[in-house]
Design a protein around this motif. Structure first.
Motif, PDB file in Angstrom:
ATOM      1  N   ASP A 109     -94.440  55.857 -14.991  1.00 28.06           N
ATOM      2  CA  ASP A 109     -95.618  55.430 -15.748  1.00 28.06           C
ATOM      3  C   ASP A 109     -95.340  54.218 -16.639  1.00 28.06           C
ATOM      4  O   ASP A 109     -96.193  53.824 -17.437  1.00 28.06           O
ATOM      5  N   GLY A 110     -94.126  53.652 -16.521  1.00 30.16           N
ATOM      6  CA  GLY A 110     -93.787  52.470 -17.301  1.00 30.16           C
ATOM      7  C   GLY A 110     -92.505  52.602 -18.089  1.00 30.16           C
ATOM      8  O   GLY A 110     -91.982  51.607 -18.596  1.00 30.16           O
ATOM      9  N   GLY A 111     -92.011  53.837 -18.252  1.00 26.42           N
ATOM     10  CA  GLY A 111     -90.766  54.010 -18.975  1.00 26.42           C
ATOM     11  C   GLY A 111     -90.943  53.913 -20.473  1.00 26.42           C
ATOM     12  O   GLY A 111     -92.058  53.812 -20.999  1.00 26.42           O
ATOM     13  N   PRO A 112     -89.839  53.924 -21.215  1.00 28.38           N
ATOM     14  CA  PRO A 112     -89.926  54.040 -22.679  1.00 28.38           C
ATOM     15  C   PRO A 112     -90.230  52.748 -23.427  1.00 28.38           C
ATOM     16  O   PRO A 112     -90.577  52.802 -24.609  1.00 28.38           O
ATOM     17  N   ASP A 113     -90.088  51.592 -22.785  1.00 28.70           N
ATOM     18  CA  ASP A 113     -90.256  50.332 -23.509  1.00 28.70           C
ATOM     19  C   ASP A 113     -91.731  49.970 -23.661  1.00 28.70           C
ATOM     20  O   ASP A 113     -92.554  50.245 -22.776  1.00 28.70           O
ATOM     21  N   LEU A 114     -92.061  49.329 -24.777  1.00 32.41           N
ATOM     22  CA  LEU A 114     -93.420  48.827 -25.015  1.00 32.41           C
ATOM     23  C   LEU A 114     -93.490  47.346 -24.670  1.00 32.41           C
ATOM     24  O   LEU A 114     -92.617  46.564 -25.067  1.00 32.41           O
ATOM     25  N   LEU A 115     -94.515  46.962 -23.942  1.00 33.21           N
ATOM     26  CA  LEU A 115     -94.767  45.555 -23.626  1.00 33.21           C
ATOM     27  C   LEU A 115     -96.050  45.099 -24.311  1.00 33.21           C
ATOM     28  O   LEU A 115     -97.129  45.642 -24.058  1.00 33.21           O
ATOM     29  N   LEU A 116     -95.916  44.105 -25.193  1.00 37.27           N
ATOM     30  CA  LEU A 116     -97.061  43.494 -25.871  1.00 37.27           C
ATOM     31  C   LEU A 116     -97.293  42.115 -25.291  1.00 37.27           C
ATOM     32  O   LEU A 116     -96.381  41.278 -25.263  1.00 37.27           O
ATOM     33  N   TRP A 117     -98.512  41.860 -24.833  1.00 35.62           N
ATOM     34  CA  TRP A 117     -98.913  40.548 -24.311  1.00 35.62           C
ATOM     35  C   TRP A 117     -99.878  39.917 -25.313  1.00 35.62           C
ATOM     36  O   TRP A 117    -100.974  40.396 -25.520  1.00 35.62           O
ATOM     37  N   ALA A 118     -99.423  38.862 -25.973  1.00 36.49           N
ATOM     38  CA  ALA A 118    -100.241  38.124 -26.937  1.00 36.49           C
ATOM     39  C   ALA A 118    -100.568  36.768 -26.333  1.00 36.49           C
ATOM     40  O   ALA A 118     -99.672  35.938 -26.146  1.00 36.49           O
ATOM     41  N   LEU A 119    -101.842  36.529 -26.039  1.00 37.81           N
ATOM     42  CA  LEU A 119    -102.211  35.297 -25.341  1.00 37.81           C
ATOM     43  C   LEU A 119    -102.175  34.071 -26.230  1.00 37.81           C
ATOM     44  O   LEU A 119    -102.074  32.957 -25.727  1.00 37.81           O
ATOM     45  N   LEU A 151     -97.432  38.824 -15.156  1.00 39.62           N
ATOM     46  CA  LEU A 151     -96.875  39.911 -14.355  1.00 39.62           C
ATOM     47  C   LEU A 151     -95.454  39.607 -13.904  1.00 39.62           C
ATOM     48  O   LEU A 151     -94.619  40.514 -13.822  1.00 39.62           O
ATOM     49  N   ALA A 152     -95.152  38.341 -13.657  1.00 38.00           N
ATOM     50  CA  ALA A 152     -93.787  37.975 -13.270  1.00 38.00           C
ATOM     51  C   ALA A 152     -92.817  38.219 -14.418  1.00 38.00           C
ATOM     52  O   ALA A 152     -91.693  38.688 -14.216  1.00 38.00           O
ATOM     53  N   ALA A 153     -93.242  37.902 -15.629  1.00 39.00           N
ATOM     54  CA  ALA A 153     -92.380  38.106 -16.798  1.00 39.00           C
ATOM     55  C   ALA A 153     -92.263  39.573 -17.160  1.00 39.00           C
ATOM     56  O   ALA A 153     -91.198  40.035 -17.597  1.00 39.00           O
ATOM     57  N   ALA A 154     -93.350  40.327 -16.989  1.00 39.81           N
ATOM     58  CA  ALA A 154     -93.381  41.714 -17.429  1.00 39.81           C
ATOM     59  C   ALA A 154     -92.780  42.672 -16.413  1.00 39.81           C
ATOM     60  O   ALA A 154     -92.169  43.676 -16.776  1.00 39.81           O
ATOM     61  N   GLY A 155     -92.992  42.403 -15.141  1.00 35.20           N
ATOM     62  CA  GLY A 155     -92.533  43.309 -14.100  1.00 35.20           C
ATOM     63  C   GLY A 155     -93.426  44.512 -13.899  1.00 35.20           C
ATOM     64  O   GLY A 155     -93.241  45.299 -12.976  1.00 35.20           O
ATOM     65  N   ARG A 156     -94.406  44.674 -14.738  1.00 37.04           N
ATOM     66  CA  ARG A 156     -95.403  45.745 -14.662  1.00 37.04           C
ATOM     67  C   ARG A 156     -96.547  45.370 -15.585  1.00 37.04           C
ATOM     68  O   ARG A 156     -96.491  44.346 -16.282  1.00 37.04           O
ATOM     69  N   ALA A 190    -102.822  48.291 -20.212  1.00 42.00           N
ATOM     70  CA  ALA A 190    -103.405  49.597 -20.484  1.00 42.00           C
ATOM     71  C   ALA A 190    -104.519  49.498 -21.516  1.00 42.00           C
ATOM     72  O   ALA A 190    -105.569  50.129 -21.382  1.00 42.00           O
ATOM     73  N   VAL A 191    -104.278  48.692 -22.561  1.00 39.47           N
ATOM     74  CA  VAL A 191    -105.250  48.512 -23.643  1.00 39.47           C
ATOM     75  C   VAL A 191    -105.381  47.018 -23.925  1.00 39.47           C
ATOM     76  O   VAL A 191    -104.372  46.310 -23.984  1.00 39.47           O
ATOM     77  N   ALA A 192    -106.597  46.555 -24.100  1.00 40.45           N
ATOM     78  CA  ALA A 192    -106.850  45.154 -24.443  1.00 40.45           C
ATOM     79  C   ALA A 192    -107.663  45.104 -25.731  1.00 40.45           C
ATOM     80  O   ALA A 192    -108.751  45.697 -25.813  1.00 40.45           O
ATOM     81  N   VAL A 193    -107.129  44.417 -26.734  1.00 43.56           N
ATOM     82  CA  VAL A 193    -107.791  44.289 -28.032  1.00 43.56           C
ATOM     83  C   VAL A 193    -108.283  42.854 -28.187  1.00 43.56           C
ATOM     84  O   VAL A 193    -107.479  41.915 -28.173  1.00 43.56           O
ATOM     85  N   PRO A 194    -109.589  42.629 -28.317  1.00 48.12           N
ATOM     86  CA  PRO A 194    -110.088  41.262 -28.502  1.00 48.12           C
ATOM     87  C   PRO A 194    -109.775  40.742 -29.898  1.00 48.12           C
ATOM     88  O   PRO A 194    -109.934  41.448 -30.902  1.00 48.12           O
ATOM     89  N   VAL A 195    -109.330  39.496 -29.963  1.00 44.08           N
ATOM     90  CA  VAL A 195    -109.030  38.837 -31.231  1.00 44.08           C
ATOM     91  C   VAL A 195    -109.676  37.450 -31.210  1.00 44.08           C
ATOM     92  O   VAL A 195    -110.371  37.092 -30.275  1.00 44.08           O
TER      93      VAL A 195
END
Length: 291
Positions: free
Chosen positions: A161-171, A185-190, A226-231
């Motif tokens: 399901d993604g494992g223990p690490d958190l990935l934050l994508w800040a545009l 996706l290339a940088a994240a791997g998932r 999984a979650v997208a927060v508009p800023v």
């Protein structure tokens, strides 16, 4: 304590707390800057105090506010490519170490539970600073997004399901361009766990090289966080002209949420400035917390 808390402080400023590490994005923590004024109340200073890491996406004043950054005194500042030397000079005396990494390159920093990895992602946006020549700001600095990996945040999540690490994508700030989703996706791997997505601005219309709510949702649905927060909406307005914004003030967040829901690849979470989203030890979102 396992899990994470993401708090939106307004505009592009968000705070991620996890595994003893506080990450702040594009801090603007004053009542106003230049001709812009903040409409929501100022955030509680405790919500951004003592960060380990600050991410600066580009040199525009509404993303790099030097007084706010000097007040925070983070351990590290990740500057946009080409800006580290200038920003280190501007932050002299704060004790902050300014580092940078090129687009597509990964920077590793030590954290209490393992390596904090920051990757700079491409963006389609002007990276220069208004009147930057007056302060010697680099004219060729790039605008970037960031992917942050924090280790061992979700100990209860299975590897499948993604494992223990958190990935934050800040545009950061960007317009649409071919390859945006592929680069993430290339940088994240998932798929990332949380995305901070710019969906608006501070005037009636968006300038060039920005995402409107539907364009932002299209990129989110292509990546599938999984979650997208508009800023980048509902916070700043030109001095004396806030009433002229009308429904444009609140509409971008709602439009984004509708478009993301229609795409079905992610869940949009609308926060008010100061509001927070908690993720438990398995990475499952809890109901947003009030300011």
């Amino acid at each position: 304590m396992s899990g994470a808390r993401l708090r939106w402080l307004g505009h592009s400023t968000a705070v991620l707390d996890a595994v003893g590490v506080r990450v702040v994005t594009d801090p603007v923590l004053r009542p106003g800057l230049a001709h812009l004024r903040r409409r929501p109340p100022l955030p509680d200073p405790e919500h951004s105090a003592d960060p380990a890491l600050v991410l600066v996406s580009h040199l525009h004043h509404d993303h790099l506010d030097l007084p706010s950054l000097r007040r925070l005194r983070p351990r590290w500042v990740v500057a946009p490519p080409g800006a580290a030397a200038w920003l280190q000079h501007r932050l002299r005396g704060t004790g902050s170490a300014v580092v940078e990494t090129g687009v597509g390159r990964r920077l590793d920093l030590p954290g209490p539970s393992g390596t904090i990895a920051v990757t700079a992602l491409p963006a389609h946006h002007d990276g220069g600073r208004t009147l930057g020549r007056v302060t010697g700001a680099p004219v060729d600095s790039l605008a970037v997004g960031h992917l942050v990996r924090l280790p061992r945040v979700f100990p209860d999540r299975e590897r499948a399901d993604g494992g223990p690490d958190l990935l934050l994508w800040a545009l950061g700030d960007t317009g649409p361009f071919d390859g945006l989703a592929a680069a993430v996706l290339a940088a994240a791997g998932r798929r990332p766990d949380v995305a901070l997505v710019p969906v608006g601005g501070w005037w009636r219309t968006l300038g060039p090289h920005h995402l409107d709510p539907e364009e932002a949702a299209a990129e989110v649905n292509a990546v599938g966080p999984a979650v997208a927060v508009p800023v980048h909406w509902g916070t700043l307005a030109p001095l004396g002209l806030a009433r002229a914004m009308g429904d444009r003030w609140t509409a971008p967040g709602r439009r984004f949420a509708r478009a993301v829901a229609a795409g079905g690849a992610s869940t949009a979470v609308l926060l008010t400035p100061g509001g927070a989203l908690d993720l438990d030890g398995a990475g499952v979102p809890r109901p947003p917390a009030a300011r």
